[in-house]
Design a protein around this motif. Sequence first.
Motif, PDB file in Angstrom:
ATOM      1  N   GLN A  49       0.885  -1.171   0.000  1.00  0.00           N
ATOM      2  CA  GLN A  49       0.000   0.000   0.000  1.00  0.00           C
ATOM      3  C   GLN A  49       0.924   1.222   0.000  1.00  0.00           C
ATOM      4  OE1 GLN A  49      -3.438   0.433  -0.282  1.00  0.00           O
ATOM      5  NE2 GLN A  49      -4.347  -0.165   1.650  1.00  0.00           N
ATOM      6  N   CYS A  50       1.216   1.752  -1.199  1.00  0.00           N
ATOM      7  CA  CYS A  50       2.157   2.871  -1.250  1.00  0.00           C
ATOM      8  C   CYS A  50       1.583   4.117  -0.601  1.00  0.00           C
ATOM      9  CB  CYS A  50       2.600   3.145  -2.681  1.00  0.00           C
ATOM     10  SG  CYS A  50       1.315   3.770  -3.770  1.00  0.00           S
ATOM     11  N   GLU A  51       0.252   4.202  -0.497  1.00  0.00           N
ATOM     12  CA  GLU A  51      -0.404   5.237   0.300  1.00  0.00           C
ATOM     13  C   GLU A  51      -1.616   4.588   0.974  1.00  0.00           C
ATOM     14  OE1 GLU A  51      -1.429   8.802  -1.834  1.00  0.00           O
ATOM     15  OE2 GLU A  51       0.495   8.865  -2.886  1.00  0.00           O
ATOM     16  N   TYR A  52      -1.766   4.847   2.271  1.00  0.00           N
ATOM     17  CA  TYR A  52      -2.965   4.390   2.982  1.00  0.00           C
ATOM     18  C   TYR A  52      -3.083   5.208   4.256  1.00  0.00           C
ATOM     19  CZ  TYR A  52      -0.553   1.711   6.698  1.00  0.00           C
ATOM     20  OH  TYR A  52       0.178   1.342   7.797  1.00  0.00           O
ATOM     21  N   ALA A  53      -4.234   5.086   4.918  1.00  0.00           N
ATOM     22  CA  ALA A  53      -4.447   5.749   6.207  1.00  0.00           C
ATOM     23  C   ALA A  53      -4.167   7.242   6.110  1.00  0.00           C
ATOM     24  CB  ALA A  53      -3.580   5.094   7.285  1.00  0.00           C
ATOM     25  N   HIS A  54      -4.980   7.933   5.337  1.00  0.00           N
ATOM     26  CA  HIS A  54      -4.789   9.356   5.079  1.00  0.00           C
ATOM     27  C   HIS A  54      -4.847  10.154   6.381  1.00  0.00           C
ATOM     28  CE1 HIS A  54      -5.874  13.270   3.039  1.00  0.00           C
ATOM     29  NE2 HIS A  54      -4.918  12.826   2.251  1.00  0.00           N
ATOM     30  N   ALA A  55      -3.694  10.741   6.760  1.00  0.00           N
ATOM     31  CA  ALA A  55      -3.546  11.344   8.094  1.00  0.00           C
ATOM     32  C   ALA A  55      -3.944  12.813   8.074  1.00  0.00           C
ATOM     33  CB  ALA A  55      -2.111  11.186   8.574  1.00  0.00           C
TER      34      ALA A  55
ATOM     35  N   GLY B 149     -16.621   6.357  15.118  1.00  0.00           N
ATOM     36  CA  GLY B 149     -15.189   6.309  14.856  1.00  0.00           C
ATOM     37  C   GLY B 149     -14.744   7.418  13.917  1.00  0.00           C
ATOM     38  N   ILE B 150     -13.478   7.381  13.540  1.00  0.00           N
ATOM     39  CA  ILE B 150     -12.871   8.455  12.743  1.00  0.00           C
ATOM     40  C   ILE B 150     -12.677   8.040  11.287  1.00  0.00           C
ATOM     41  CG2 ILE B 150     -10.818   9.878  12.456  1.00  0.00           C
ATOM     42  CD1 ILE B 150     -12.575  10.716  14.793  1.00  0.00           C
ATOM     43  N   GLY B 151     -12.143   6.848  11.045  1.00  0.00           N
ATOM     44  CA  GLY B 151     -11.910   6.402   9.675  1.00  0.00           C
ATOM     45  C   GLY B 151     -10.804   7.182   8.988  1.00  0.00           C
ATOM     46  N   SER B 152     -10.807   7.091   7.671  1.00  0.00           N
ATOM     47  CA  SER B 152      -9.761   7.730   6.866  1.00  0.00           C
ATOM     48  C   SER B 152     -10.349   8.266   5.565  1.00  0.00           C
ATOM     49  CB  SER B 152      -8.649   6.706   6.567  1.00  0.00           C
ATOM     50  OG  SER B 152      -7.558   7.295   5.926  1.00  0.00           O
ATOM     51  N   GLU B 153     -11.640   8.672   5.614  1.00  0.00           N
ATOM     52  CA  GLU B 153     -12.373   8.937   4.378  1.00  0.00           C
ATOM     53  C   GLU B 153     -12.044  10.286   3.751  1.00  0.00           C
ATOM     54  OE1 GLU B 153     -16.446   6.967   3.064  1.00  0.00           O
ATOM     55  OE2 GLU B 153     -16.715   8.511   4.597  1.00  0.00           O
ATOM     56  N   SER B 154     -11.159  11.074   4.366  1.00  0.00           N
ATOM     57  CA  SER B 154     -10.700  12.272   3.669  1.00  0.00           C
ATOM     58  C   SER B 154     -10.033  11.896   2.350  1.00  0.00           C
ATOM     59  CB  SER B 154      -9.740  13.066   4.549  1.00  0.00           C
ATOM     60  OG  SER B 154      -8.691  12.247   5.037  1.00  0.00           O
ATOM     61  N   CYS B 155      -9.455  10.691   2.293  1.00  0.00           N
ATOM     62  CA  CYS B 155      -8.932  10.149   1.033  1.00  0.00           C
ATOM     63  C   CYS B 155      -8.703   8.655   1.189  1.00  0.00           C
ATOM     64  CB  CYS B 155      -7.642  10.853   0.636  1.00  0.00           C
ATOM     65  SG  CYS B 155      -7.040  10.456  -1.026  1.00  0.00           S
ATOM     66  N   GLY B 156      -9.657   7.965   1.755  1.00  0.00           N
ATOM     67  CA  GLY B 156      -9.491   6.543   2.003  1.00  0.00           C
ATOM     68  C   GLY B 156     -10.801   5.943   2.455  1.00  0.00           C
ATOM     69  N   PRO B 157     -10.750   4.775   3.076  1.00  0.00           N
ATOM     70  CA  PRO B 157     -11.998   4.141   3.516  1.00  0.00           C
ATOM     71  C   PRO B 157     -12.602   4.851   4.711  1.00  0.00           C
ATOM     72  CG  PRO B 157     -10.107   2.835   4.190  1.00  0.00           C
ATOM     73  CD  PRO B 157      -9.576   3.917   3.306  1.00  0.00           C
ATOM     74  N   GLY B 158     -13.912   4.708   4.841  1.00  0.00           N
ATOM     75  CA  GLY B 158     -14.614   5.302   5.965  1.00  0.00           C
ATOM     76  C   GLY B 158     -14.468   4.482   7.228  1.00  0.00           C
ATOM     77  N   VAL B 159     -15.329   4.764   8.172  1.00  0.00           N
ATOM     78  CA  VAL B 159     -15.279   4.080   9.466  1.00  0.00           C
ATOM     79  C   VAL B 159     -15.723   2.636   9.288  1.00  0.00           C
ATOM     80  CG1 VAL B 159     -16.176   4.089  11.822  1.00  0.00           C
ATOM     81  CG2 VAL B 159     -15.747   6.263  10.636  1.00  0.00           C
ATOM     82  N   LEU B 160     -14.942   1.711   9.807  1.00  0.00           N
ATOM     83  CA  LEU B 160     -15.312   0.297   9.740  1.00  0.00           C
ATOM     84  C   LEU B 160     -16.638   0.068  10.476  1.00  0.00           C
ATOM     85  CD1 LEU B 160     -11.797  -1.239  10.388  1.00  0.00           C
ATOM     86  CD2 LEU B 160     -13.154  -1.553   8.313  1.00  0.00           C
ATOM     87  N   PRO B 161     -17.429  -0.906  10.037  1.00  0.00           N
ATOM     88  CA  PRO B 161     -18.752  -1.114  10.647  1.00  0.00           C
ATOM     89  C   PRO B 161     -18.718  -1.256  12.154  1.00  0.00           C
ATOM     90  CG  PRO B 161     -18.538  -2.408   8.648  1.00  0.00           C
ATOM     91  CD  PRO B 161     -17.190  -1.807   8.892  1.00  0.00           C
ATOM     92  N   GLU B 162     -17.707  -1.926  12.686  1.00  0.00           N
ATOM     93  CA  GLU B 162     -17.678  -2.149  14.132  1.00  0.00           C
ATOM     94  C   GLU B 162     -17.396  -0.874  14.924  1.00  0.00           C
ATOM     95  OE1 GLU B 162     -13.686  -3.857  12.514  1.00  0.00           O
ATOM     96  OE2 GLU B 162     -15.763  -3.579  11.841  1.00  0.00           O
ATOM     97  N   HIS B 163     -16.980   0.188  14.238  1.00  0.00           N
ATOM     98  CA  HIS B 163     -16.695   1.445  14.923  1.00  0.00           C
ATOM     99  C   HIS B 163     -17.712   2.536  14.598  1.00  0.00           C
ATOM    100  CE1 HIS B 163     -13.029  -0.383  16.202  1.00  0.00           C
ATOM    101  NE2 HIS B 163     -12.493  -0.410  15.000  1.00  0.00           N
ATOM    102  N   GLN B 164     -18.813   2.162  13.959  1.00  0.00           N
ATOM    103  CA  GLN B 164     -19.859   3.131  13.650  1.00  0.00           C
ATOM    104  C   GLN B 164     -20.890   3.181  14.782  1.00  0.00           C
ATOM    105  OE1 GLN B 164     -21.575   2.319   9.815  1.00  0.00           O
ATOM    106  NE2 GLN B 164     -19.593   2.200   8.779  1.00  0.00           N
ATOM    107  N   LEU B 165     -21.416   4.381  15.015  1.00  0.00           N
ATOM    108  CA  LEU B 165     -22.430   4.549  16.053  1.00  0.00           C
ATOM    109  C   LEU B 165     -23.798   4.413  15.390  1.00  0.00           C
ATOM    110  CD1 LEU B 165     -22.580   7.446  18.694  1.00  0.00           C
ATOM    111  CD2 LEU B 165     -24.304   5.707  18.295  1.00  0.00           C
ATOM    112  N   LYS B 166     -24.206   3.186  15.191  1.00  0.00           N
ATOM    113  CA  LYS B 166     -25.494   2.919  14.545  1.00  0.00           C
ATOM    114  C   LYS B 166     -26.601   2.955  15.589  1.00  0.00           C
ATOM    115  CE  LYS B 166     -23.253   0.042  11.036  1.00  0.00           C
ATOM    116  NZ  LYS B 166     -23.109  -1.321  10.467  1.00  0.00           N
ATOM    117  N   VAL B 167     -27.656   3.687  15.274  1.00  0.00           N
ATOM    118  CA  VAL B 167     -28.768   3.820  16.213  1.00  0.00           C
ATOM    119  C   VAL B 167     -29.789   2.714  15.992  1.00  0.00           C
ATOM    120  CG1 VAL B 167     -30.608   5.325  17.032  1.00  0.00           C
ATOM    121  CG2 VAL B 167     -28.400   6.303  16.311  1.00  0.00           C
TER     122      VAL B 167
END
Length: 962
Positions: free
Chosen positions: A483-489, A926-944
Motif C-alpha cells: 500500500q504505497c499510500e494508505y491511512a490518510h492522516a 469512529g474516525i476512519g480515513s475517508e478524507s482520502c481513504g476508507p470510511g469508518v469500519l462497521p464495528e466502529h460506527q455509532l449505529k442507532v
Amino acid sequence: MTDLAYLVDVSPGTGTLPPRAWPPGSDTARLSLNGSWRFRLTPHAGADTDFAADGYDASAWGELRVPGHWVLQGHGAPAYTNVLYPFPVDPPFVPTENPTGDHLRVFDLPPDWPAGGEAVLRFDGVESCARVWLNGTELGEFKGSRLPHEFAVAPLLRERGNVLAVRVHQWSSGSYLEDQDQWWLPGIFRDVTLLHRPEGAVRDHFVHASYDHESGEGTLRVDCEPAGRVLVPELGIDTATGEGVTVPVEPWSAEQPRLYEGELVTAGERVRLRVGFRTVRVEDGLIKANGRALLFRGVNRHEFHPETGRALDPETMREDVLLMKRHNINAVRTSHYPPHPVFLDLCDELGLWVIDECDLETHGFHAVDWRGNPVADPRWTPALLDRAARMVERDKNHPSVVIWSLGNECGTGEGLTAMAAWIRERDPSRPIHYEGDLSCKDTDFYSRMYADHAEVAAIGRGEEQPLPDAESDARRRAMPFLQCEYAHAMGNGPGGLAEYQELFETYPRLQGGFVWEWIDHGLAHPEYGYAYGGDFGEELHDGNFVCDGLLFPDRTPSPGLLDFKSVIQPVRMDGDGRDGVVRVRNLYDFADLSHLEFTWSYEKDGVTVREGVLDVPAVPAGESAEVRLPAPPRRDPDAETQWTLRARLAKETAWAERGHVVAWAQLPVEGGMQLPDPGGAAPVREGGLITLGAGTFDARTGTLLAVGGVPVNGFGLDVWRAPTDNDNGMSWATGSSVAARWRALGLDRMQHRVDAVESAPDALTVRTRVAPAASDLALRTTYRWISNGIRLALDVLVEPEGDWTVPLPRLGVRLGLPVAYDRVSWFGAGPGEAYPDTGAAAMLGVWSADVAGLQTPYVRPQENGARADARWLELTDGQRCFKVAGAGFSFTARPWSTADLDAAQHRPDLVAGDTLWLHLDARRQGIGSESCGPGVLPEHQLKVGDQRHGFSFQFTVREGDA
C-alpha cells in the motif's frame, strides 16, 4: 526581448553535464553560493535579459535568501492544488502571465582556490525552469525541479567579481510533469555550489556492495571514471576500482544500519565512501533484503518547513529521521520526487528503507480524461528518461535506497516503460515500483493506494478481482503487495490503523505500506497561525487537503503519529494478566531483542504499587518466548488492577537515549470500579426550582441548573460533533460525506421538547423528545435523577423513533460549567486523545492536564481531544472539585462550544468564553480515513437503528483541589 521557446520545449534542457553520483565527501575545493542574492520579480516571462550582462547594476533590486522560494519572502504568493493544474491544460504551453524571478549573485573565489583543472556549477533544486549565465555568458537552461543540474564553468571564472545570473520561471513545460499535490513554490530552493574538479578527479562512481546471507560475506566493487583505488581499512580492502572483493561483513539493514567507512582515491581526488552491504530482490513472491522478507512500516514524506517551504536545512532533515526512528517507522517513500541528498545520507546512517521516487506526476490530466498525458506521448520520453537518470545516478550509492519508483499518478504510457527499461539496464540490483498501472507490466510489485481493509484482505489471500488479460493477471498475482499510500492522516485520525496492521502481519504477501503523509503543510501566517489552500487568494485551490500529516507543521507529533508508533511497535507482549504468563513476540525483520530491557509495573486503580525488571531472553527476529510475571500483591476485588509492560532501549543509540520506550502493553488482572448507591433523597419543589439532594433543576423544564452549588448550563442530550476532515470526506459508496448527511438530517441543530417532568419519592424523571427540524426522526430521551445528598446520579434512556440509517456522531450529554474549572484529572485512557478506531497510544492510568492541554491543535479546527474509557473525571477551579464517575465513558472539555468549533476555519478563530463545555459520551462514531481513504469500519460506527440505548453518570462536588 528574449526567445522563450525553451519554456515550452519538452526536452530536459541544454548545456548541462551528464548526471553523476552525489559525493558525500571530497577533499576537493568547493564554494557555497547560498546566502543573500539580488532579486527582481516580473509578472511575465518575456522581460529582456540585460540583467545577465557583465557589469549590470542591480543595486536597486531587492534581496532574497537562497535556498528559498520567492513567494515565501514577500514576492507574490504561494498556491496549493492537489490534482488540478493552476493553468490551462494545453501541453506543452504555459501562460504568458508567468511570474519570473531574476537572481544575481556576485562572488569572489577564495584566496586558496586551486589553479588549473575544471570547475562545475551545481544546482541541486530549482522550480520550475532555470536559465543560467556566468559573467555574461549563457550556460544553458534546465527543467526537473527536484533534480541536480551541473554546468562546466572553468574558462569563465575570474578571481574577483564573478556574476552569476539565474532566471527562474514559475511555469514551464516541466510543470506538466510536477503536479505533485503540494504548494507551488518557485525559486532556487536547494543548494548552489561551485566545485573545483582537478585533473584526474572522479567524474562518476558506482558502489556495488552485495551481501550473501548464507555465507555471511559481502562483495564490494566500485566502478569509477577515471580508474583509481578503493580503501576500506576496517575490512582490509585496498583494491583497484572495477575489481570485486569478497570479505566477511555485517550486513546493512534499516534495523542495524552497519556502514563501513572507506575512500575512493583517484589521481585528483579522494572521495569518502560509506559502504553498506545488502542485497535486495523479489523472490518467492516477496521482497527480501539479505534473504529475509520485509514488512514496511512506512510513511510518505514531502519535504516541508512552515517558514521555508521545500528549502530544508540539514538539522530539519535529521529531525525528521530521528522522529521516524523514535516512532518505530522503518521506511519512507520520497513522495513524489527525490529528496535533498543529505536526507538519504541520514537514512543510510540511522537506518530507513527508502523508496526513491522520480520527480514525475501528471495527475492533472485526469481532469481531461488523460488526453495529452506526457507519459503516453513519445515527444516527452527524453525528458522522462532524463529525470529517471538524474535520480538513479545521483542516489545509486545509498544503501538505504532499496526501490526505485517511476513516479506517481501519471496514468499509463510507453514513457514509463522506457524509464523502467533504462533503470533495469543501469541498476538491476533494485526492484521498481509504480502504482498507477494495474497490469504491473513495468514493475516488480503490485502497489495500490487507499484500498480498504476488505480489499487488502482479499489481496492477501490471493483473491483480488482478476484482470481481463490472463497474462497480466498471472503476473500480478505472483507479486508482493504494497500500500504505497494508505491511512490518510488528515486532521483527526487516521482511524483503522490497527486493523490494517493486523492484515499486514497475517498475510505474508502484504508487505506493509506507507501512511499518507509525514507532515502537515501549513505555512506560517501572521493572522491564521498556519495557512492552507485559499488563504493566499488563490483562484483555484484544494483547501486544507494540504494538511494531512502525522506531524503538525512545527513538527510536533500528532495523536495519529503516537497511535502509529503503538500500532507498528516491533515487539508484542500479550497474555492473561491473571495467570502471569506473557508471550513476547519479536516482529523485527532482523534484530533480536538483546538491545531492549523490559520492565513491569503493577497498578491499582491506575496508580503503580510495585514495579521491577522482566527477564526476557534475546528472542530472535520472527520468534517468540513465554516469560512469567512476578506474583501479584494481595488480591483486592474492589479495585481495578493491571500489569503495564514496557520494552525500552537498553543503551543509547544514534537516534534515541537509553530508556526510550519502543513498545508497551497492558494486561488487566481484576475488576473495575464499583459505583456506590447514590439514592435516598426526595425531590423538593420551591417556586420555579426543584432540589434533589445535590442537584438543582428548573421546575418547568427539568433542566439541571447546579450540582453542589456549582452552576450548570446548557445541559442536554448531545449527538453532534464538529466534523473532522475524515467526516467531510466523500464516500465512494454514497457519493457524499457522512458530515453532509449529518447536516442534511439536521443533527447540527437538534431541537429539544420537554414532554414531562415527574417527581417521585425517590427520583426526578424528565421525559423529552430530541429531533431535527423538517424530519420525523427523533430520539425519545428520558433522564432519571436520584441523589443521596452528596452524589447526584443520572440514568439516561434513548429510544429512537423512525428509520435511523445514518450513524450518529456521538451519544451522551453536554453541560456547561464556569470556565474557571480549567484543571482536569481523570482515571482512564491517556494522556492523549482516543476515539473508537484510534487511540492505540492511550494507556489506562491516572492523568492530569489543564483544559488548554486537552485541545489538539489541528490546523483546521474540528472534533478533537476526547479522552476515552474514563472511570472518573475531576475538574477544579482551585477551590472546589466537580467530579463525574461512570463506566468507561469518554469526555471532552473546551472553553468554546461545538458550534464555535464547527464554525472555525483556523486556530485563532477559537476564542475562550466564560463557559467550559463538558461533553460526556457513552458512545461515539469512529474516525476512519475517508478524507482520502476508507470510511469508518462497521464495528466502529455509532449505529442507532431501533435499539434502546442506556447510560449512567454520577456527579459530586467537594471542597478542595483535585
